[in-house]
Motif scaffolding. Structure first.
Motif, PDB file in Angstrom:
ATOM      1  N   ILE A 253       0.838  -1.202   0.000  1.00 44.78           N
ATOM      2  CA  ILE A 253       0.000   0.000   0.000  1.00 44.78           C
ATOM      3  C   ILE A 253       0.873   1.252   0.000  1.00 44.78           C
ATOM      4  CG2 ILE A 253      -1.690   1.336   1.327  1.00 44.78           C
ATOM      5  CD1 ILE A 253      -2.716  -1.367   2.435  1.00 44.78           C
ATOM      6  N   ALA A 254       1.896   1.244   0.848  1.00 42.69           N
ATOM      7  CA  ALA A 254       2.748   2.425   0.987  1.00 42.69           C
ATOM      8  C   ALA A 254       3.589   2.679  -0.250  1.00 42.69           C
ATOM      9  CB  ALA A 254       3.655   2.262   2.212  1.00 42.69           C
TER      10      ALA A 254
ATOM     11  N   THR B 143      -2.316   5.159  -4.445  1.00 46.92           N
ATOM     12  CA  THR B 143      -2.813   4.442  -3.268  1.00 46.92           C
ATOM     13  C   THR B 143      -3.935   3.491  -3.665  1.00 46.92           C
ATOM     14  OG1 THR B 143      -2.275   6.304  -1.815  1.00 46.92           O
ATOM     15  CG2 THR B 143      -3.839   4.664  -0.984  1.00 46.92           C
ATOM     16  N   PRO B 144      -3.775   2.195  -3.390  1.00 46.26           N
ATOM     17  CA  PRO B 144      -4.801   1.227  -3.789  1.00 46.26           C
ATOM     18  C   PRO B 144      -6.098   1.397  -2.996  1.00 46.26           C
ATOM     19  CG  PRO B 144      -2.689   0.151  -3.299  1.00 46.26           C
ATOM     20  CD  PRO B 144      -2.607   1.552  -2.781  1.00 46.26           C
ATOM     21  N   ILE B 145      -7.187   0.967  -3.591  1.00 43.48           N
ATOM     22  CA  ILE B 145      -8.427   0.782  -2.839  1.00 43.48           C
ATOM     23  C   ILE B 145      -8.250  -0.515  -2.051  1.00 43.48           C
ATOM     24  CG2 ILE B 145     -10.905   0.342  -2.988  1.00 43.48           C
ATOM     25  CD1 ILE B 145     -10.861   1.856  -5.670  1.00 43.48           C
ATOM     26  N   VAL B 146      -8.452  -0.471  -0.743  1.00 44.91           N
ATOM     27  CA  VAL B 146      -8.260  -1.649   0.110  1.00 44.91           C
ATOM     28  C   VAL B 146      -9.616  -2.070   0.659  1.00 44.91           C
ATOM     29  CG1 VAL B 146      -7.068  -2.615   2.106  1.00 44.91           C
ATOM     30  CG2 VAL B 146      -5.927  -0.888   0.690  1.00 44.91           C
ATOM     31  N   LEU B 147     -10.030  -3.274   0.311  1.00 44.74           N
ATOM     32  CA  LEU B 147     -11.365  -3.765   0.669  1.00 44.74           C
ATOM     33  C   LEU B 147     -11.251  -4.972   1.601  1.00 44.74           C
ATOM     34  CD1 LEU B 147     -14.411  -3.249  -0.048  1.00 44.74           C
ATOM     35  CD2 LEU B 147     -14.173  -5.130  -1.683  1.00 44.74           C
ATOM     36  N   PRO B 148     -11.799  -4.875   2.828  1.00 47.24           N
ATOM     37  CA  PRO B 148     -11.744  -6.006   3.758  1.00 47.24           C
ATOM     38  C   PRO B 148     -12.853  -7.022   3.490  1.00 47.24           C
ATOM     39  CG  PRO B 148     -12.797  -4.142   4.829  1.00 47.24           C
ATOM     40  CD  PRO B 148     -12.402  -3.676   3.445  1.00 47.24           C
ATOM     41  N   ILE B 149     -12.524  -8.290   3.670  1.00 51.21           N
ATOM     42  CA  ILE B 149     -13.486  -9.381   3.506  1.00 51.21           C
ATOM     43  C   ILE B 149     -13.283 -10.371   4.652  1.00 51.21           C
ATOM     44  CG2 ILE B 149     -14.266 -11.282   2.020  1.00 51.21           C
ATOM     45  CD1 ILE B 149     -13.155  -9.764  -0.376  1.00 51.21           C
ATOM     46  N   ILE B 150     -14.383 -10.810   5.224  1.00 52.68           N
ATOM     47  CA  ILE B 150     -14.325 -11.847   6.267  1.00 52.68           C
ATOM     48  C   ILE B 150     -15.148 -13.036   5.798  1.00 52.68           C
ATOM     49  CG2 ILE B 150     -15.213 -12.484   8.549  1.00 52.68           C
ATOM     50  CD1 ILE B 150     -12.632 -11.069   8.812  1.00 52.68           C
ATOM     51  N   HIS B 151     -14.627 -14.217   5.997  1.00 47.74           N
ATOM     52  CA  HIS B 151     -15.399 -15.418   5.670  1.00 47.74           C
ATOM     53  C   HIS B 151     -15.436 -16.347   6.876  1.00 47.74           C
ATOM     54  CE1 HIS B 151     -11.447 -17.297   5.052  1.00 47.74           C
ATOM     55  NE2 HIS B 151     -11.160 -16.285   4.237  1.00 47.74           N
TER      56      HIS B 151
END
Length: 285
Positions: A169-170, A175-183
């Motif tokens: 990311i740094a 700067t990327p789009i950062v998307l969290p996912i939980i499974h």
């Protein structure tokens, strides 16, 4: 043939036929495990689908998730409707452990054509393979990472994250789009200790799986860089300890190893917090 096989990862390798074949086959397997053998519910799928298909040109996407089993990728993508798991162009790049996925030429070729980037566990954020992941992001690609760094099947809060994702990311110019996912539930499909302390030879069935997509995490990287530089000046370093990382130029600042450590810690803690918030939400759904 080398273990890394960078040539096999190229989109024009043999006219793209091997990549299309592997992505289609793996995608079909993922959909079968997610939807035929088990029952999968995906929450907020449209957020991911929109970002994959129509985010601004040149803006990379990083998806981050917990790591519950060796089948998380690709099975987690099999629960999404549409061609997410079957289209070679839409399919993600993913960081994969070199000692597991690239242990012989056959595995190396399959995983490489399947858009996997080898990572040496414990190799550090400046290992050679991370430069390929960074280049994919510079090209505006979609990359998935498991920032916990290993499989955890205990139902506990998200652990301290490795710094690899934070460093990407740094260091990315955009700067990327950062998307969290939980499974959830994937530990039941492929438990680490099933028969004689080993994984089952094939995925288990009749399980309830759940994938919860969050919202993009906001990062003010220039501000975080400035804060990291200031914080690093108060870090005590043993006089004989030599810097092992190259100086990094970011947002008009020169970051030595201590400043980079402060920055990657701050970025990782923000991702960890987002994943933990999403994990608690997923438990209630």
């Amino acid at each position: 043939m080398g273990r890394i096989m960078e040539w096999a990862a190229r989109s024009d390798h043999l006219g793209g036929i091997p990549r299309k074949t592997v992505i289609t086959a793996v995608g079909a397997f993922a959909r079968a495990v997610a939807n035929l053998c088990n029952k999968t519910k995906v929450h907020n799928a449209d957020t991911l689908m929109t970002l994959v298909r129509s985010r601004p040109p040149g803006v990379p996407l990083i998806t981050v998730s917990n790591h519950m089993s060796t089948l998380d990728d690709p099975v987690m993508w099999g629960g999404f409707k549409g061609l997410l798991s079957l289209d070679p162009e839409l399919a993600r790049w993913v960081l994969a452990a070199e000692d597991i996925c690239f242990k012989n030429p056959v595995f190396s070729y399959i995983f490489r054509t399947g858009k996997c980037i080898p990572i040496t566990r414990g190799g550090g954020i400046y290992q050679e393979h991370m430069s390929e992941a960074l280049q994919r992001l510079k090209d505006g690609s979609w990359l998935h990472t498991f920032p916990e760094g290993k499989v955890f099947q205990e139902n506990v809060p998200i652990r301290r994250l490795k710094w690899g994702t934070a460093s990407l990311i740094a260091r990315c110019p955009v700067t990327p789009i950062v998307l969290p996912i939980i499974h959830r539930g994937f530990d039941e499909v492929m438990p680490e200790k099933y028969l004689y302390g080993r994984r089952p030879p094939f995925p288990l069935w009749n399980k309830d799986l759940r994938v919860v997509v969050g919202e993009p995490i906001e990062f003010d990287v220039p501000m975080m860089v400035e804060t990291a530089v200031l914080a690093s000046r108060h870090v005590m370093v043993p006089p004989l300890q030599e810097a092992r990382w190259p100086v990094l130029s970011l947002a008009g600042e020169e970051l030595d190893e201590n400043a980079q450590r402060c920055l990657y810690t701050a970025l990782s803690e923000k991702i960890q917090s987002s994943l933990e918030t999403l994990r608690l939400l997923a438990k209630r759904l």
